[in-house]
Design a protein around this motif. Sequence first.
Motif, PDB file in Angstrom:
ATOM      1  N   THR A 261      -0.265   6.096   2.116  1.00  0.00           N
ATOM      2  CA  THR A 261      -1.272   5.866   1.072  1.00  0.00           C
ATOM      3  C   THR A 261      -1.688   7.180   0.430  1.00  0.00           C
ATOM      4  OG1 THR A 261      -2.118   3.901   2.180  1.00  0.00           O
ATOM      5  CG2 THR A 261      -3.587   4.977   0.608  1.00  0.00           C
ATOM      6  N   HIS A 277      -3.923   0.475  -2.671  1.00  0.00           N
ATOM      7  CA  HIS A 277      -4.335   1.745  -2.064  1.00  0.00           C
ATOM      8  C   HIS A 277      -5.853   1.765  -1.864  1.00  0.00           C
ATOM      9  CE1 HIS A 277      -0.292   2.698  -2.796  1.00  0.00           C
ATOM     10  NE2 HIS A 277      -0.409   3.231  -4.005  1.00  0.00           N
ATOM     11  N   THR A 280      -6.557  -0.440   1.125  1.00  0.00           N
ATOM     12  CA  THR A 280      -6.093   0.234   2.341  1.00  0.00           C
ATOM     13  C   THR A 280      -7.064   1.334   2.767  1.00  0.00           C
ATOM     14  OG1 THR A 280      -3.780  -0.218   1.785  1.00  0.00           O
ATOM     15  CG2 THR A 280      -4.193   1.541   3.371  1.00  0.00           C
ATOM     16  N   THR A 281      -7.621   2.051   1.794  1.00  0.00           N
ATOM     17  CA  THR A 281      -8.598   3.100   2.109  1.00  0.00           C
ATOM     18  C   THR A 281      -9.873   2.487   2.669  1.00  0.00           C
ATOM     19  OG1 THR A 281      -7.664   4.432   0.311  1.00  0.00           O
ATOM     20  CG2 THR A 281      -9.766   5.153   1.222  1.00  0.00           C
TER      21      THR A 281
END
Length: 301
Positions: A261, A277, A280-281
């Motif tokens: 990522t 992304h 995911t963060t």
Amino acid sequence: MNNSLIKSLLLAARPKTLPASAGPVLLGLALAYRLESQINFLTATLTLLCALLLQVSTNLVNDYYDGIRGIDGEDRLGPQRMTGTGALSSSHVKKAFMATLMLSLLLGIYLMYVAKTPIIVIGLLSILFAYAYTGGPLPLSYFAMGEVLALVFFGPVAVWGTYYIQVLDIQSHLQTVLLVGLAPGFISAAIMAINNLRDRETDIKTKKRTLAILAGPKGARILPILFVLLATFIPIVHVSSFQENPRIMVATFISYFFFKTWNALAKEPIGPNFNNHLATTGKFLFLFCFTYSVMLISLSF
């Protein structure tokens, strides 16, 4: 209320962003247990609910005001906005954010009663900034304040506020708690920076000015990675500054599982893939806080 209306309201609430508010609360509770051996499950639950409601309120306010101001056009790369696309009427979204703000206030009244002035101040400021982020005549997110507000309110304020509700002592391990609170704050700032990086080109066409615009194309890519890097150093500083058990540095290594990522943020062409992304963060923030919390609690046994 029909099913399509409920579904649209849930989309406007953006549930994937909720780890940003849950993670700091877990960390504050873990610190209270580690440093003072105290956990009150009623106030802990109410604190978590209030944090989640404020996050939902912020998302709904954002959807409403960006929609009525025409900020979200057809070229938007981010998730579909309900007000801007007409999937929900502006009145429905406004009623929803007013309801969630009011509910967070009602739940917070007990916390304010228990913890008195510090939590009254934090609670009212949190509600104010949840609205002022994109609402009102001077929306703060339009003046490059998004990352700063995320850092402060999803970092030290959330962690220390949670901790204080448990221990009711302003001076108790203040420096330690504020330091640890910077970790989720930096990751929350990274989430905001990714959001603004994704929207940079479309935001340039509007009156909105974000840190990503001010930093330029290269700087906008560096910002989220820098924030993540700063977050990973917090457990190390915690150990070295306060003679804590090195075991808590396990949290630092969580970032390595998300290397793809971070690499994508630096190199990939900006497009709808940045929504993944961003999500995911958010997962990284929660896993980092969860791991940090587990390590802190494990030291008490």
